[in-house]
Design an enzyme around this catalytic site. Structure first.
Site, PDB file in Angstrom:
ATOM      1  N   GLY A   1       0.769  -1.488  -0.491  1.00  0.00           N
ATOM      2  CA  GLY A   1       0.226  -0.194  -0.195  1.00  0.00           C
ATOM      3  C   GLY A   1       1.038   1.629  -0.316  1.00  0.00           C
TER       4      GLY A   1
ATOM      5  CD  GLU B   1       9.957  -3.694  -0.310  1.00  0.00           C
ATOM      6  OE1 GLU B   1       9.590  -2.441  -0.948  1.00  0.00           O
ATOM      7  OE2 GLU B   1      11.133  -4.418  -1.120  1.00  0.00           O
TER       8      GLU B   1
ATOM      9  CG  ASP C   1      -7.879   4.102  17.983  1.00  0.00           C
ATOM     10  OD1 ASP C   1      -7.006   5.481  19.052  1.00  0.00           O
ATOM     11  OD2 ASP C   1      -9.048   3.669  18.176  1.00  0.00           O
TER      12      ASP C   1
END
Lengths: 231, 231
Positions: free
Chosen positions: B47, B118, B87
């Site tokens: 993302g 990665e 949060d």
């Protein structure tokens, strides 16, 4: 990517609500007239910026907007979709997270006073309200209508738009009006019984055309019941 | 509301992708290991921030992230949902617009070199990958899995995960593996014919157990075909 990790590079983020209920004119959506730029004076879906100092999450932001515009607190709320692009808002790259809310006709009637001054219920005509709306809200409303109409086919959705207490004939009539076709009475009643989302209001009957009809209410006003096949 | 009309009050906005394909280990999802804080060293769904100077819209942002991580340009892409709260990201109020991408096993194999260093395919086990993931990505992955599993029941979805050319036996085997149950061969073939999303590859047969089997491909790799009832 550090340049993007910067407030100046963040898109605008709003929640916008397609709030539906039944009014005497039929299925209706709540619109607000914008009082400031952009699109000042135009009608729009109720919405607003996320208040990061106040809203715990997206749904809380949507419920805050709903309360500000209608005075109502806890109806059915469903996330529809998120639209975001560089063209929809002249102020810059903008994201709209769109929610659908369903209000009972009683809430609409009782909270008329609590409703924001510039808010108004508009009947649905075809795929919209026969008005041009601010931003891309006409397209967002069309998507919302598509979603609720598809759900009428296989869910308890129409029951969330009626007054809190209703007869099976009234419920059938809303299904028929939203589907745009007549339904067989005994097949309809069998399906409602199977779907098990209604409960009788003890001892409450209503005089129908020839004999008293039992009055029902939803078992749970906060969630839709999905049928296992189309109505 | 002017205080909220200010960059310092905007939430963070990212697109995150649940990218699925078939690998020799079965249904798999692409994960990337984070190289910087927060959650440095943890696995996450691929993302990134929306680049308002570069991305025309949300889908373009998702396609850019997809290309950066996999080298692939135009597979099936579907918006799943948007999550946002105070949060989920220690850097502040954060929105994630989540997309599901389906890659053919051929794309996965051919683009192995273009894949970000990665990045790694991880087989699905139950409702996740048996690893703790950064942010709330384990919950987002669970939602994405629920969506694709429910679509297997009534769509062409499994055909989008296979190599580009496949036999009906291979397709049936992927349906069975994703559904977790066996299907009747002749009913399966009848349903595939009715759904009309496959085309034979002219003159291409593959030796099956006893006789040559016709090879098929999807008519349209960019959209799912929905069946009118469950498989």
């Amino acid at each position: 990517m550090t340049t993007h990790d910067n407030d100046a590079f963040k898109p605008i983020a709003t929640v916008d609500l397609a709030i539906f209920s039944l009014t005497p004119a039929g299925l209706s959506v709540l619109l607000v007239r914008r009082t400031s730029a952009p699109f000042a004076g135009d009608w729009a879906l109720p919405g607003g910026w996320i208040h990061i100092d106040e809203d715990a999450d997206l749904e809380a932001a949507a419920r805050r907007v709903l309360k500000e515009k209608t005075g109502v607190e806890t109806p059915y709320l469903e996330q529809l979709q998120t639209t975001g692009n560089r063209d929809r808002d002249p102020r810059g790259w903008s994201i709209s997270i769109v929610y659908i809310a369903l209000l009972s006709a009683d809430d609409v009637a009782e909270r008329q006073d609590a409703m924001a001054e510039e808010a108004e219920w508009r009947p649905i005509e075809g795929e919209g309200v026969g008005l041009s709306l601010a931003f891309d809200h006409a397209a967002l409303l069309k998507e919302a209508l598509g979603r609720i109409r598809s759900k009428v086919e296989y869910s308890s959705l129409p029951g969330h738009l009626l007054p809190v207490r209703f007869t099976l004939s009234e419920l059938q009539s809303v299904y028929e009006s939203l589907l745009g076709r007549k339904l067989d009475k005994s097949a309809f009643r069998k399906r409602m019984a199977e779907a098990d989302f209604l409960e009788p209001v003890e001892g409450e009957m209503r005089r129908a055309s020839n004999r008293p009809a039992q009055v029902f209410r939803l078992k749970d006003t906060r969630s839709l019941v999905l049928f296992d096949r189309r109505i």
